[in-house]
Design a protein around this motif. Structure first.
Motif, PDB file in Angstrom:
ATOM      1  N   ILE A  24      29.201  13.089 -35.471  1.00 23.90           N
ATOM      2  CA  ILE A  24      28.905  11.862 -34.750  1.00 23.90           C
ATOM      3  C   ILE A  24      30.190  11.371 -34.116  1.00 23.90           C
ATOM      4  O   ILE A  24      31.242  11.343 -34.755  1.00 23.90           O
ATOM      5  N   LEU A  25      30.096  10.985 -32.860  1.00 23.43           N
ATOM      6  CA  LEU A  25      31.235  10.479 -32.104  1.00 23.43           C
ATOM      7  C   LEU A  25      31.137   8.971 -31.961  1.00 23.43           C
ATOM      8  O   LEU A  25      30.036   8.416 -31.887  1.00 23.43           O
ATOM      9  N   TYR A  26      32.280   8.334 -31.879  1.00 23.65           N
ATOM     10  CA  TYR A  26      32.373   6.894 -31.673  1.00 23.65           C
ATOM     11  C   TYR A  26      33.469   6.647 -30.643  1.00 23.65           C
ATOM     12  O   TYR A  26      34.520   7.294 -30.677  1.00 23.65           O
ATOM     13  N   SER A  27      33.240   5.706 -29.733  1.00 26.72           N
ATOM     14  CA  SER A  27      34.302   5.298 -28.810  1.00 26.72           C
ATOM     15  C   SER A  27      34.429   3.787 -28.832  1.00 26.72           C
ATOM     16  O   SER A  27      33.431   3.074 -28.896  1.00 26.72           O
ATOM     17  N   GLY A  28      35.655   3.318 -28.811  1.00 29.18           N
ATOM     18  CA  GLY A  28      35.923   1.888 -28.768  1.00 29.18           C
ATOM     19  C   GLY A  28      37.420   1.647 -28.828  1.00 29.18           C
ATOM     20  O   GLY A  28      38.190   2.542 -29.189  1.00 29.18           O
ATOM     21  N   PRO A  29      37.839   0.443 -28.479  1.00 27.63           N
ATOM     22  CA  PRO A  29      39.265   0.134 -28.559  1.00 27.63           C
ATOM     23  C   PRO A  29      39.800   0.333 -29.979  1.00 27.63           C
ATOM     24  O   PRO A  29      39.162  -0.059 -30.955  1.00 27.63           O
ATOM     25  N   GLY A  30      40.960   0.947 -30.069  1.00 27.61           N
ATOM     26  CA  GLY A  30      41.587   1.173 -31.371  1.00 27.61           C
ATOM     27  C   GLY A  30      42.556   0.074 -31.763  1.00 27.61           C
ATOM     28  O   GLY A  30      43.133   0.107 -32.841  1.00 27.61           O
ATOM     29  N   GLY A  31      42.764  -0.876 -30.854  1.00 24.84           N
ATOM     30  CA  GLY A  31      43.601  -2.019 -31.145  1.00 24.84           C
ATOM     31  C   GLY A  31      45.077  -1.765 -30.880  1.00 24.84           C
ATOM     32  O   GLY A  31      45.492  -0.639 -30.642  1.00 24.84           O
ATOM     33  N   PRO A  32      45.839  -2.816 -30.918  1.00 27.48           N
ATOM     34  CA  PRO A  32      45.410  -4.182 -31.198  1.00 27.48           C
ATOM     35  C   PRO A  32      44.583  -4.742 -30.041  1.00 27.48           C
ATOM     36  O   PRO A  32      44.820  -4.400 -28.880  1.00 27.48           O
ATOM     37  N   GLY A  33      43.614  -5.580 -30.354  1.00 25.49           N
ATOM     38  CA  GLY A  33      42.739  -6.147 -29.344  1.00 25.49           C
ATOM     39  C   GLY A  33      42.006  -5.071 -28.574  1.00 25.49           C
ATOM     40  O   GLY A  33      41.671  -4.016 -29.104  1.00 25.49           O
ATOM     41  N   LEU A  53      35.286  18.853 -27.906  1.00 26.67           N
ATOM     42  CA  LEU A  53      35.525  18.685 -29.335  1.00 26.67           C
ATOM     43  C   LEU A  53      36.867  19.304 -29.711  1.00 26.67           C
ATOM     44  O   LEU A  53      37.603  18.762 -30.539  1.00 26.67           O
ATOM     45  N   GLY A  54      37.223  20.407 -29.070  1.00 27.21           N
ATOM     46  CA  GLY A  54      38.517  21.036 -29.315  1.00 27.21           C
ATOM     47  C   GLY A  54      39.668  20.111 -28.988  1.00 27.21           C
ATOM     48  O   GLY A  54      40.675  20.062 -29.721  1.00 27.21           O
ATOM     49  N   TRP A  55      39.579  19.361 -27.878  1.00 26.41           N
ATOM     50  CA  TRP A  55      40.612  18.391 -27.526  1.00 26.41           C
ATOM     51  C   TRP A  55      40.712  17.320 -28.601  1.00 26.41           C
ATOM     52  O   TRP A  55      41.803  16.974 -29.053  1.00 26.41           O
ATOM     53  N   LEU A  56      39.560  16.804 -29.021  1.00 23.99           N
ATOM     54  CA  LEU A  56      39.543  15.728 -30.006  1.00 23.99           C
ATOM     55  C   LEU A  56      40.136  16.148 -31.342  1.00 23.99           C
ATOM     56  O   LEU A  56      40.832  15.386 -31.995  1.00 23.99           O
ATOM     57  N   THR A  57      39.905  17.385 -31.749  1.00 32.63           N
ATOM     58  CA  THR A  57      40.344  17.860 -33.058  1.00 32.63           C
ATOM     59  C   THR A  57      41.577  18.753 -32.999  1.00 32.63           C
ATOM     60  O   THR A  57      41.902  19.424 -33.975  1.00 32.63           O
ATOM     61  N   GLY A  98      41.848  21.525 -31.594  1.00 31.66           N
ATOM     62  CA  GLY A  98      41.432  22.913 -31.782  1.00 31.66           C
ATOM     63  C   GLY A  98      40.938  23.261 -33.170  1.00 31.66           C
ATOM     64  O   GLY A  98      40.577  24.411 -33.426  1.00 31.66           O
ATOM     65  N   LYS A  99      40.896  22.303 -34.083  1.00 34.02           N
ATOM     66  CA  LYS A  99      40.498  22.584 -35.470  1.00 34.02           C
ATOM     67  C   LYS A  99      38.990  22.658 -35.644  1.00 34.02           C
ATOM     68  O   LYS A  99      38.502  23.135 -36.668  1.00 34.02           O
ATOM     69  N   ASP A 100      38.215  22.154 -34.674  1.00 30.47           N
ATOM     70  CA  ASP A 100      36.770  22.166 -34.774  1.00 30.47           C
ATOM     71  C   ASP A 100      36.198  22.487 -33.402  1.00 30.47           C
ATOM     72  O   ASP A 100      36.667  21.951 -32.397  1.00 30.47           O
ATOM     73  N   GLN A 101      35.218  23.361 -33.368  1.00 30.77           N
ATOM     74  CA  GLN A 101      34.554  23.753 -32.129  1.00 30.77           C
ATOM     75  C   GLN A 101      33.048  23.737 -32.382  1.00 30.77           C
ATOM     76  O   GLN A 101      32.612  24.032 -33.474  1.00 30.77           O
ATOM     77  N   PRO A 102      32.252  23.418 -31.337  1.00 27.76           N
ATOM     78  CA  PRO A 102      30.791  23.424 -31.538  1.00 27.76           C
ATOM     79  C   PRO A 102      30.265  24.830 -31.745  1.00 27.76           C
ATOM     80  O   PRO A 102      30.890  25.792 -31.407  1.00 27.76           O
TER      81      PRO A 102
END
Length: 171
Positions: free
Chosen positions: A93-102, A161-165, A167-171
């Motif tokens: 599951i993916l989530y996107s949102g500001p990581g802060g601060p604010g 997914l490779g960019w996000l992880t 390269g540690k996880d691929q679909p």
């Protein structure tokens, strides 16, 4: 929650979450339950986004729980399945949102345990960023539409997914 069981032809009113939440989005979990990600504007001391689960297709919702992994900002965020156990793949599951601060540092997060934890996080945009929406394409690549630069620009970014992880996880 308002939902459709017939591809949007008709709509039904579902249950409500606790007072102090709004701008929510749900994702179906592998067991058919729903995970609701909510903007949290009442519990300011928590500084974390809140989530609830429905076991009855959105008619009722569990008590909200904050996630120590997900920064709370007064902002709508997005939640989306990247893959599902039901499709024979690893459930992500993916989530996107500001990581802060604010409303800064638009961050993409990954959960492989039905949204209980979000251990993978990578900044997609390291500046002011607000509302975002995710999409997963048929080839598994991911798109994110988001506001940035103090609401002056709307940007669409594609990644894998490779960019996000790293390269540690691929679909």
């Amino acid at each position: 929650v308002i939902f459709s069981d017939d591809q949007g032809q008709t709509w039904q009113l579902g249950g409500t979450s606790e007072v102090g939440t709004n701008e929510c989005e749900a994702v179906e979990l592998a067991d058919g339950s729903l995970l609701l990600s909510m903007r949290n504007y009442t519990y300011r001391e928590q500084k974390q986004r809140v989530f609830a689960v429905s076991q009855d297709a959105g008619v009722t919702w569990s008590k909200t729980q904050s996630s120590p992994d997900v920064h709370r900002t007064f902002c709508a965020s997005s939640i989306e399945h990247q893959t599902s156990d039901r499709s024979g793949g690893k459930d992500r599951i993916l989530y996107s949102g500001p990581g802060g601060p604010g409303r800064k540092n638009l961050t993409i997060r990954l959960s492989c345990d039905q949204g209980r934890t979000w251990p993978v996080a990578k900044v997609l945009y390291a500046g002011s960023a607000a509302y975002s929406d995710l999409i997963v394409f048929p080839d598994g690549s991911i798109g994110c539409l988001y506001e940035r630069d103090d609401y002056r620009k709307i940007t669409f970014a594609c990644f894998t997914l490779g960019w996000l992880t790293d390269g540690k996880d691929q679909p």
